[in-house]
Design an enzyme around this catalytic site. Structure first.
Site, PDB file in Angstrom:
ATOM      1  N   ASP A 139       0.785  -1.311   0.017  1.00  0.00           N
ATOM      2  CA  ASP A 139       0.011   0.137   0.116  1.00  0.00           C
ATOM      3  C   ASP A 139       1.101   1.196  -0.159  1.00  0.00           C
ATOM      4  O   ASP A 139       0.489   2.228  -0.614  1.00  0.00           O
ATOM      5  CB  ASP A 139      -1.084   0.059   1.137  1.00  0.00           C
ATOM      6  CG  ASP A 139      -2.107  -0.916   0.991  1.00  0.00           C
ATOM      7  OD1 ASP A 139      -2.332  -1.521  -0.151  1.00  0.00           O
ATOM      8  OD2 ASP A 139      -2.367  -1.457   2.056  1.00  0.00           O
ATOM      9  N   CYS A 140       1.897   1.149   0.667  1.00  0.00           N
ATOM     10  CA  CYS A 140       2.647   2.267   0.764  1.00  0.00           C
ATOM     11  C   CYS A 140       3.837   2.451  -0.422  1.00  0.00           C
ATOM     12  O   CYS A 140       4.341   3.403  -0.818  1.00  0.00           O
ATOM     13  CB  CYS A 140       3.646   2.390   1.972  1.00  0.00           C
ATOM     14  SG  CYS A 140       3.986   0.877   2.595  1.00  0.00           S
TER      15      CYS A 140
END
Ligand code: SF4
Ligand code: SF4
Lengths: 412, 141
Positions: A139-140
């Site tokens: 996600d990051c």
């Protein structure tokens, strides 16, 4: 007890451009002519140098982020893998790493024309380097692939961090077998066809400070054409070994771990090497100043090649299988003459470390100090000395029964 | 006998199974040292041929009859001083002292008139500062 000076006094003179600096080669004659006492009053600093293959070398790199960001799982520089099991865009490129496509020794002896050392050399030479990175996506860090061209100037940080350099003394390799060997000591012809040695001898840093009285953690040095520091003792640092009366070890002993900003280094002093049948590595240029704090320290720097001995080691069985085969010692002055005698046989001597380059480094460092561009640092901590009784260990032979690779899942 | 030759050939000749015939019909051991064939299929081939004297000569005339230009190879060794790191690994191996070390300064220098092109130095030089150079002309038309 004779003349003494401090780091601060030496640096004061350096700042005024008045320091008396000589190389570890020049100091020999000066001490012989003037005697220790007089020479000690005159000389402030002795500079040493070495330039030879040092496999345990490499560089940490931060590439900066891609858009979108990536957490690199694999990264290749000109096809050579760098280790990226650290933060997202940090990696370590090791001098001995080979491209995955390298045929290695499949066609023996392999050529190993390009490796991590060559990548570092090319970066320094300002060349374009292909950067290929892949990640699994998070996600990051959603990006999964980067394929681009980078140059040294594009990197946020690039610093050399070599776990083991500047070996204090080294084996002289020979071959007692009946076929040619291709080793990290170069080509070894059968039946004592040649003897290969690798040390800068009387110019070599740790030969001139055999008990680590001045070289320690924090010592500022010449590294790869720029300035660097001693970061720690090197791996395999093993000071409590057989030594001569002059304190110089008769076998490989102390080592240094070195660090320095790659961006101010020079491709002349970090050179990728290809050893036929062995692999790729890098020649590293190192120069270390020795402050002449007292007569003892000066006496050590006056060491000559004829006072240095290296152990003769068989690379047919002795080294690879750790078989104790006693072939005695070779004198460095004799080795440098191009011929030595082993078991009554005259054997040609081939060298791997560059003496002319070592001399040049000692000369460059001398110039820096004379011109007030380079001050000496007092170590913040000494290196472990012979008294530390460091034991030289090997890998234990144990059966990994029941020891799961995935240790976190173990319930015991 | 054993000899190194350069064969220059045109597009039509490069379609022929030249190497196969040299091996099969003339019993020669063929070692290809260098090959360069351009997109127009012209180029040269540097080969080492080994076999009996008769067969060798027959093989060479077979090539010439095909229109391949065959010349003795002129090889040279080039020492790139700017790449050399003066390690000295090569010099003690050099059989003729073409590469030699001044034992005072430990500096290596190269005297090409003494070189017999044995190739030993090329094998042991870690920086690849020494190059075996084949003298070949532009491809023939
Ligand atoms: S090719 Fe042979 S003779 Fe010529 S320089 Fe090299 S080692 Fe010496
Ligand atoms: S082996 Fe190569 S790098 Fe070393 S001295 Fe000879 S030519 Fe120079």
């Amino acid at each position: 007890m004779g003349y003494k000076r401090t780091y601060e006094e030496i640096n004061e003179k350096i700042r005024k451009g008045q320091a008396v600096v000589v190389t570890a080669e020049e100091v020999i004659d000066i001490v012989e002519e003037k005697g220790l006492e007089k020479a000690c009053k005159e000389i402030d600093v002795v500079t040493t140098g070495t330039f030879g293959p040092m496999c345990s070398s490499g560089a940490f790199i931060n590439f900066g982020h891609a858009r979108p960001r990536i957490k690199m799982k694999k990264v290749y520089l000109n096809g050579v893998e760098a280790y990226t099991g650290i933060a997202a865009v940090d990696a370590y490129i090791g001098a001995g790493q080979l491209p995955e496509t390298d045929p290695e020794n499949k066609v023996y002896p392999g050529c190993f024309t390009y490796g991590g050392g060559h990548v570092i050399h090319d970066l320094l030479a300002g060349k374009d380097i292909r950067l290929e990175a892949t990640g699994y996506g998070t996600d990051c860090y959603p990006n999964k692939k980067v394929d681009t061209i980078i140059r040294l100037e594009d990197l946020n940080e690039a610093f050399l961090f070599n776990p083991r350099n500047a070996y204090q003394n080294y084996n002289c390799a020979v071959n007692l077998g009946d076929r040619t060997l291709y080793t990290y000591m170069g080509i070894l012809r059968p039946n004592l066809g040649n003897a290969s040695y690798s040390t800068a001898g009387q110019l070599s840093p740790l030969m001139n400070d055999p008990h680590y009285k001045t070289i320690g953690i924090g010592t500022r040095i010449f590294l790869g054409g720029g300035t660097g520091y001693v970061a720690w003792n090197g791996t395999q640092h093993h000071p409590n070994v057989l030594r001569g009366d002059n304190g110089v070890p008769r076998v490989p002993a102390g080592t240094l771990s070195l660090i320095g900003d790659l961006k101010q280094m020079d491709s002349n002093w970090l050179v990728g090497l290809s050893y036929k049948g062995y692999g790729a590595t890098m020649a590293v240029g190192i120069g270390i100043p020795i402050p002449i704090l007292n007569e003892d320290i000066l006496r050590y720097t006056a060491v000559r090649d004829q006072d240095i001995y290296c152990p003769i080691v068989d690379f047919n069985e002795g080294y690879p299988y750790s078989k104790p085969i006693d072939l005695g010692f070779a004198n460095l002055k004799e080795l440098k003459s191009g011929k030595i005698t082993i078991n009554g046989k005259e054997v040609i001597a081939t060298s791997q470390s560059s003496y002319p380059r070592a001399r040049k480094i000692a000369g460059i460092l001398k110039g820096w100090i004379q011109r007030g561009e380079f001050e000496l640092t007092q170590p913040v901590l000494g290196l472990p000395s012979a008294e530390a009784n460091i034991e030289f260990k090997s890998i234990p032979e144990r059966t990994p029964n029941g020891t799961s690779l995935n240790a976190r899942n173990r319930r015991d | 006998m054993k000899k190194k030759v350069v064969c220059y050939f045109s597009a039509a000749q490069s379609e022929q199974p030249i190497i196969y015939r040299l091996v099969k019909n003339y019993d020669l051991i063929v070692n290809i040292l260098k090959a360069n064939i351009n997109p127009a299929k012209e180029g040269f081939l540097v080969v080492e041929l080994e076999g009996s004297k008769n067969k060798y000569e027959e093989g060479i005339s077979f090539l010439k009859n095909l229109g391949v230009i065959v010349e003795a190879l002129s090889e040279t060794v080039i020492w790139h001083e700017d790449i050399c790191i003066q390690c000295g690994a090569c010099a003690s191996f050099c059989p003729t002292e073409a590469l030699s070390i001044d034992r005072e300064s430990m500096e290596v220098s190269f005297n090409d008139s003494k070189c017999v092109i044995c190739g030993m130095c090329v094998e042991c030089c870690p920086t690849r500062a020494i190059e075996l150079h084949f003298e070949v002309r532009e491809a023939v038309h």
